[in-house]
Design an enzyme around this catalytic site. Sequence first.
Site, PDB file in Angstrom:
ATOM      1  CE  LYS A 238      -3.197   2.220   3.233  1.00  0.00           C
ATOM      2  NZ  LYS A 238      -4.007   1.981   4.430  1.00  0.00           N
TER       3      LYS A 238
ATOM      4  CG  HIS B  59      -2.395 -35.759  18.545  1.00  0.00           C
ATOM      5  ND1 HIS B  59      -2.347 -37.064  18.955  1.00  0.00           N
ATOM      6  CD2 HIS B  59      -3.562 -35.622  17.871  1.00  0.00           C
ATOM      7  CE1 HIS B  59      -3.424 -37.709  18.529  1.00  0.00           C
ATOM      8  NE2 HIS B  59      -4.186 -36.845  17.865  1.00  0.00           N
TER       9      HIS B  59
ATOM     10  N   GLY C 283      -4.191  -2.116   6.072  1.00  0.00           N
ATOM     11  CA  GLY C 283      -3.499  -3.297   5.549  1.00  0.00           C
ATOM     12  C   GLY C 283      -4.146  -4.599   6.003  1.00  0.00           C
TER      13      GLY C 283
ATOM     14  CD  GLU D  82      10.132  -5.913   6.356  1.00  0.00           C
ATOM     15  OE1 GLU D  82       9.752  -4.839   5.821  1.00  0.00           O
ATOM     16  OE2 GLU D  82      10.162  -6.078   7.582  1.00  0.00           O
TER      17      GLU D  82
END
Length: 538
Positions: free
Chosen positions: A210, A385, A267, A216
């Site tokens: 945006k 689990h 965002g 990054e």
Amino acid sequence: MTTHFNDMDALPVFPHLRRMANTPFDLTAKALDKNRFATYKCKMAGFDLLYATQRIDNQTMDALQEMADQSDCIQQFLAMKKGAIINKIEGYASENRAVLHTACRDVFTQDPCQPEASRQAKTELDKLRQFLADLDAGLIKSPDGGPFTDLINIGIGGSDLGPRALYLALAAFKKKDHKVHFISNIDPDDAASILRQCDLTRTLVNVVSKSGTTLETLTNEELVRAAFTQKGLDPANHFIAVTGENSPMDNPQRYLRSFYMFDYIGGRYSATSMVGAVMLGFALGYEAVLEILLGANSVDLAAEETDIKKNIPLLMALLGIWNHNFLGHETLAILPYSQALIRFTAHLQQCDMESNGKSINRQGHSLNYQTGPIIWGEPGTNGQHAFYQLIHQGTTIVPTEFIGFRRSQYEEDIEIKGTISQEKLNANLLAQSLALATGEKNQNPNKNFPGNRPNSLLIADRLTPFNMGSLLAIYEAKITFQGFIWNINSFDQEGVQLGKNLANRLLDHYAAHRQDKKYDGEKNDNPDWTLLKHAGMI
Ligand code: G6Q
């Protein structure tokens, strides 16, 4: 004009709820009869919310209704959809913007809530439809004359999490021979591993930012561009941009196609804008994108309902506040019984924690009560689990939101020992919900289950594009309602700035170090401290 909303603890019903929280409904007292299940059930936009397993009774529900009414949260929601400037802190510099992610899907009526924003959404959708049609018709093709088969999506945070969660959720409906890959982390290994998997000749790259300034994303874009150039491919024939108007990335010459998202879409709320739609359109087709938007829009409309028993996101918001602020449970586990929702909790972690992880109200004053909970979770039954021991018998009570589907996506299932796998999955889902709520007494303390672990179950027929759109919008609205009731601004994220700024300062010093070998004489056992010291940060 400024509207002053009350803090939650100034609402007249607050002390009443406080008192009720001393004796919450006891789920262990064999009270989960048919009547309770029928009473505490809400239907909306393809989903049922089963909440008989929450620690509530009719009095609690009445008080929560009063809380919704007294906080004017539905009126605030309507004002938001019409474009009120609500992303702000009164009297302080702030983003000062409207919040209009709902307009991205308010495209199915002649009379949208915010006509200009819906017009902009439609313009972008038309551009997308045309682009996808050109790809399908072979008017846009790869340099070897074949179709584009792969798309690499580059973006981070809101420009990655929601879109990625949706892609994974709906991969069962993917077009044959179309595959999407994601690069988000600045870690060079993230890009390297994806580049190895793609034939770049047949690959599109969707760069999503945006602001058009995110370290990054811009770094990964350059890295991937270099890989194309090295192969003798012109990035301008492969790269697509999704960005804000006038951002540094708003440069159509550099891209095969450019799409816009607008400053009134945050965002983390942007998955139904072009931020998600371009990639999803490539993977699933334009019709599926419309189905997602239709599902989300149906929730945006249904969430205007003032009766909390008929409004799933509002009800989830209030049950969440009951568990968090009144019963004192600090975290919330979101546990989808669907492998396809493997990244949905991660998306909600951002959407919820970045929105509601705030400690000041909308007037800039410190709050005396808890705001957003810590959100975590993994798909069931894998979680069973792993961490379910703690949620059944640990010292911390973790309220749980289960998500499930009556039918599988692929419907490729077989009967083994009298049941199909989907039944095994759902048997586990229902059993966990019940076991957490009712517990089971045992003389052996090690085998005793205390119960009274509040939870609810959001269940739909099947995880389709429509239902995924609904599910996404249910959570967006839930988070928004909670922010309204807590009287916080759920739409900015100043808390991510400090670390980002310090990292940029440090990078300048890394660059100086690299060029001048400036600190070579100071090599020591403590290089990180030396770097911070030279950067003037300690
Ligand atoms: C979300 C945040 C944040 C943002 C990323 C990427 O609400 O604002 O996660 O989405 O920092 O930003 P850009 O899209 O501007 O690159």
